[in-house]
Each structure stands twice: as C-alpha cells, then as structure tokens.
Design a protein around this motif. Structure first.
Motif, short mmCIF file in Angstrom:
data_model
loop_
_atom_site.label_atom_id
_atom_site.label_comp_id
_atom_site.label_asym_id
_atom_site.label_seq_id
_atom_site.Cartn_x
_atom_site.Cartn_y
_atom_site.Cartn_z
N UNK A 191 -36.29 40.94 9.92
CA UNK A 191 -34.90 40.91 9.67
C UNK A 191 -34.19 39.68 9.72
N UNK A 192 -33.29 39.30 8.60
CA UNK A 192 -32.55 38.14 8.43
C UNK A 192 -31.26 38.40 8.46
N UNK A 193 -30.72 38.24 9.81
CA UNK A 193 -29.18 38.46 9.99
C UNK A 193 -28.44 37.44 9.45
N UNK A 194 -27.49 37.81 8.64
CA UNK A 194 -26.81 36.77 7.61
C UNK A 194 -25.28 36.81 8.14
N UNK A 195 -24.75 35.64 8.05
CA UNK A 195 -23.26 35.36 8.13
C UNK A 195 -22.82 34.13 7.54
N UNK A 196 -21.57 33.90 7.19
CA UNK A 196 -20.84 32.99 6.81
C UNK A 196 -21.24 31.47 7.27
N UNK A 197 -21.82 30.56 6.78
CA UNK A 197 -22.04 29.29 7.39
C UNK A 197 -20.56 28.89 7.35
N UNK A 198 -20.52 27.89 8.52
CA UNK A 198 -19.07 27.36 8.77
C UNK A 198 -19.73 25.96 9.51
N UNK A 199 -18.75 24.88 9.31
CA UNK A 199 -19.16 23.39 9.71
C UNK A 199 -19.44 23.51 11.07
N UNK A 200 -20.69 22.85 11.62
CA UNK A 200 -21.14 22.88 12.98
C UNK A 200 -19.93 22.35 13.93
N UNK A 280 -32.41 41.85 4.51
CA UNK A 280 -31.12 40.98 4.94
C UNK A 280 -30.08 41.92 5.36
N UNK A 281 -29.67 41.47 6.65
CA UNK A 281 -28.64 42.15 7.33
C UNK A 281 -27.21 41.47 7.38
N UNK A 282 -26.26 41.54 6.67
CA UNK A 282 -24.94 40.86 6.68
C UNK A 282 -24.07 41.30 7.73
N UNK A 283 -24.45 41.03 8.90
CA UNK A 283 -23.67 41.39 10.18
C UNK A 283 -22.40 40.59 10.37
N UNK A 284 -22.28 39.47 9.39
CA UNK A 284 -21.00 38.61 9.64
C UNK A 284 -19.88 39.15 8.59
N UNK A 285 -20.06 40.23 7.86
CA UNK A 285 -19.15 40.84 6.72
C UNK A 285 -18.87 42.12 7.15
N UNK A 286 -17.67 42.48 7.02
CA UNK A 286 -17.03 43.84 7.45
C UNK A 286 -17.39 44.74 6.35
N UNK A 287 -17.34 44.34 5.03
CA UNK A 287 -17.40 44.94 3.89
C UNK A 287 -18.33 44.30 2.83
N UNK A 288 -18.62 44.96 1.43
CA UNK A 288 -19.38 44.23 0.34
C UNK A 288 -18.66 43.24 -0.45
N UNK A 289 -17.85 42.28 0.28
CA UNK A 289 -17.30 41.66 -0.79
C UNK A 289 -18.00 40.56 -1.58
N UNK A 290 -17.63 39.40 -2.16
CA UNK A 290 -18.15 38.58 -3.21
C UNK A 290 -19.32 37.89 -2.35
#
Length: 380
Positions: A191-200, A280-290
């Motif tokens: 399981x690859x939980x994904x979210x938007x990368x941001x600066x460290x 791939x599990x996009x936990x960082x996103x509320x909806x299927x946007x771009x």
C-alpha cells in the motif's frame, strides 16, 4: 469501526451559513494560463513557463475535475443537511478560480449571512492546506470592508483527517482496489499512501508550535491516517499489507528539499525489491482532482506499466454521503462549542481531535500577512 458520530443537539446556531472553500481549477483551455497566473501571482513566472506547466490540464481538454467535484459535494451537503432537518444554506467559493471567494462572501453578506462556518477542502495541517486559506479569507474580508459592507465572522472548521466519515470510505476504496488485483498478487500487495509533497521546511513547521519538528503535524497526521487504514484492512482481510507514506506533485525549485520519496521512485523501488503489486492510496486528497488524475492515474500508472508492476489506485472520499454527514457532524460540534456546550469530538487514531482555533505560530506564513479564523486574526 464506527462509521460516524451523530451529534446532539442539532442546532447550527450561531451559524447562519456554511462556506465550502476550495482551490478552484480551469474549466476550459482558455482558462488554464489565467488560472495558473492566479495560483502563482507574485512569483514572477513567465507566461511561456505557465503554458508548459499547464500541459497536464491541456491533456484533459483544459478542464480540471475539481470544480465538478465541488459541485457534487455541494449537492451532497445540501441533501444531507435537508435530510437531517438542518436548515442552513451552503455556499461555495474558490481561492484561484470562479466562483471566487471574495465574490461568494459578498453574496453571503448581501443575503444577510453574518456568522459563517468554513469547510476547506484540505484535511491536514500545513501552510498551503490551512493558513493560506485563512489568509485568503482575510483578503476577502478586507475587500468587503473597503466596499463598506458589514463583515461576517468566519470560523474555519477543524481538520478532519481522522474523522470516521473521512477514513471509512477510504478503507472501502482500498479493499475494493485489492479485490480488483489478480488473485495471485493480491495478498502480497504493498500500500503506497500518497499525499502532496511540500517543502521540508513547511512540513517541519506545520501545526501548532509544540508539534513542529521533523515532518511536523503534516507528516504525523498522514501517518496516523495510513495506520488507521492499514489496521482496518487487516481486520477485514486478515492480511497485514506492507505500506509506506510517499509523495507526489512536487512543483518547487530543485535546490529546495521537498518531502520524499516520490510515488514513481517508490514504485521503482518496490519493483526492484520484488513486490508483486501495489495499491496507490491518495489519502492527502479529498477528491480526484488534477493531482490524482495526472500524477497517479496517468504518470504513476504509466511507470507501473513500464515496470510490469500490477497497480491499482483507490478512491478518494469525494462526495461520499458519509463525508457529507461528517461535515454536518463537524459543523454541529463547533456550533455547540461556540454556544458554550461541552461536546464529544469524534476522532479515530492516536492524535485525537484537532483544535478549533489555529494558535499563534501554527503553520507560519512565508511572509507577514493577516489570516482570519485564528488566534492571530484581525477579524474577531
């Protein structure tokens, strides 16, 4: 796992409206560059560069799915409120595209709304996911003040990353994706939980000051959500799937450290280690946007095909009725608190319910800008 918490009483006072606050997106090819100019205003990015950045949108006819998804969520919220006997109007405003936040707040004021609860379509603590929306609210209020209009009080609802109405639909999405994999690779799927990368640096300073440090609240909250989903999947299937939190959609200068690993790099690593499949599990996103449509469904899926790695992408929450019910829960919880009541706050995992009022130093600004709906708000 309980699916939702049913609060009592069902009184929205003092609130007389809910505002759905989102990012916005282009709805045609001619909108793409103006939209990106809004997103990057003040950074001095040339128009030719914006056209290059916008290639993801042009692949899909210049249309981001986010606005239609917000329309669906609006409809779900209104249906849920009506079904629960909650007579509260729901409005929608965006940061970067029509309907613009300032226009929506003006409409609300002219409709007589004076106390507004705000739901941002970002579930986690970070500058871009929380404080920047609060800055946008302050900018909109300043514009209304300059027009001589009465100012509504705006209260941003707490982070909902660990609310059952957000978690349970994602668990079901993972189970469905696992079931869709070939049977011979299903049990060993990662399981690859994904979210938007941001600066460290932004991650390290996310959340209240007490939570600053390595990854800050941003990483801690995502890890807690991932563990909740892994545990729920194990309870349902009897299998403890290997997992990792990974990142996507990096957009910054290459010399600035951002959260890693990237999802495509992670898929290569999984393949090299002999993993039989991945979800791939996009936990960082509320909806299927771009970011989901391109970075996962297009780019990462193509990488997996190149590697010969079976991969599925699980669903985001979107307009799931349980999420709409969770928003009602959050609204009524906050309303009761504002009336001085002590209420039970629904939250799963180890972190507990988030704060109502962002404290000073929480997800600090990149530069000095006023922000509404926080302890440092100039608009009480």
């Amino acid at each position: 796992m309980a699916e939702q918490h049913d609060p009592a009483p069902r009184d929205p006072a003092p609130y007389d409206a809910l505002l759905l606050l989102s990012f916005g997106g282009p709805e045609g090819p001619d909108d793409v560059v103006p939209f990106l100019e809004n997103v990057t205003r003040g950074r001095g990015i040339p128009k030719e560069r914006l056209k290059e950045v916008g290639r993801h949108y042009f692949l899909f006819g210049g249309v981001s799915p986010i606005n239609d998804q917000n329309r669906a969520l609006l409809d779900a919220l209104r249906k849920d409120f009506a079904g629960a006997g909650l007579e509260l109007p729901v409005y929608w405003g965006n940061r970067n595209w029509a309907p613009y936040l300032t226009d929506t707040l003006r409409e609300m004021v002219l409709d007589g709304r004076r106390r507004v609860a705000v739901l941002a379509t970002s579930a986690y603590a970070s500058y871009s996911g929380c404080r920047q929306y609060r800055e946008n609210l302050a900018d909109a209020l300043a514009a209304l003040e300059a027009e001589g209009l009465p100012l509504p009080r705006v209260d941003k609802l707490r982070h909902y990353f660990n609310h059952p109405g957000f978690i349970v639909p994602m668990v079901e999405g993972v189970l469905s994706s696992l079931a869709d994999l070939p049977e011979d690779v299903r049990a060993g799927a990662h399981l690859a939980f994904t979210t938007h990368s941001i600066p460290e640096a932004a991650a390290d300073s996310s959340g209240p000051v007490a939570e600053h440090g390595d990854g800050g609240a941003y990483v801690k909250q995502h890890l807690d959500v991932a563990r909740l989903i892994v545990d729920a999947v194990r309870e349902e299937t009897g299998i403890a799937h290997p997992w990792r939190l990974v990142y996507q959609s990096r957009s910054g200068a290459p010399h600035i450290p951002w959260l890693e690993p990237d999802i495509c790099d992670h898929l290569e690593e999984l393949h090299g280690d002999g993993a039989p499949a991945a979800v791939m599990v996009p936990i960082g996103f509320v909806s299927d946007h771009m970011e989901v449509l391109y970075d996962l469904d297009t780019e990462a899926t193509a990488k997996a095909a190149e590697l010969g790695l079976p991969v599925r992408r699980s669903a985001t929450v979107g307009a799931d009725p349980r999420f709409a019910a969770a928003v009602r829960d959050l609204l009524l919880e906050r309303a009761a608190t504002e009336r001085g009541k002590v209420v039970e706050r629904c939250a799963l995992g180890s972190l507990g319910p988030s704060h109502d009022l962002c404290p000073i130093g929480c997800c600090p600004a990149r530069s000095e800008r006023p922000a509404a709906a926080g302890a440092d708000s100039p608009y009480a």
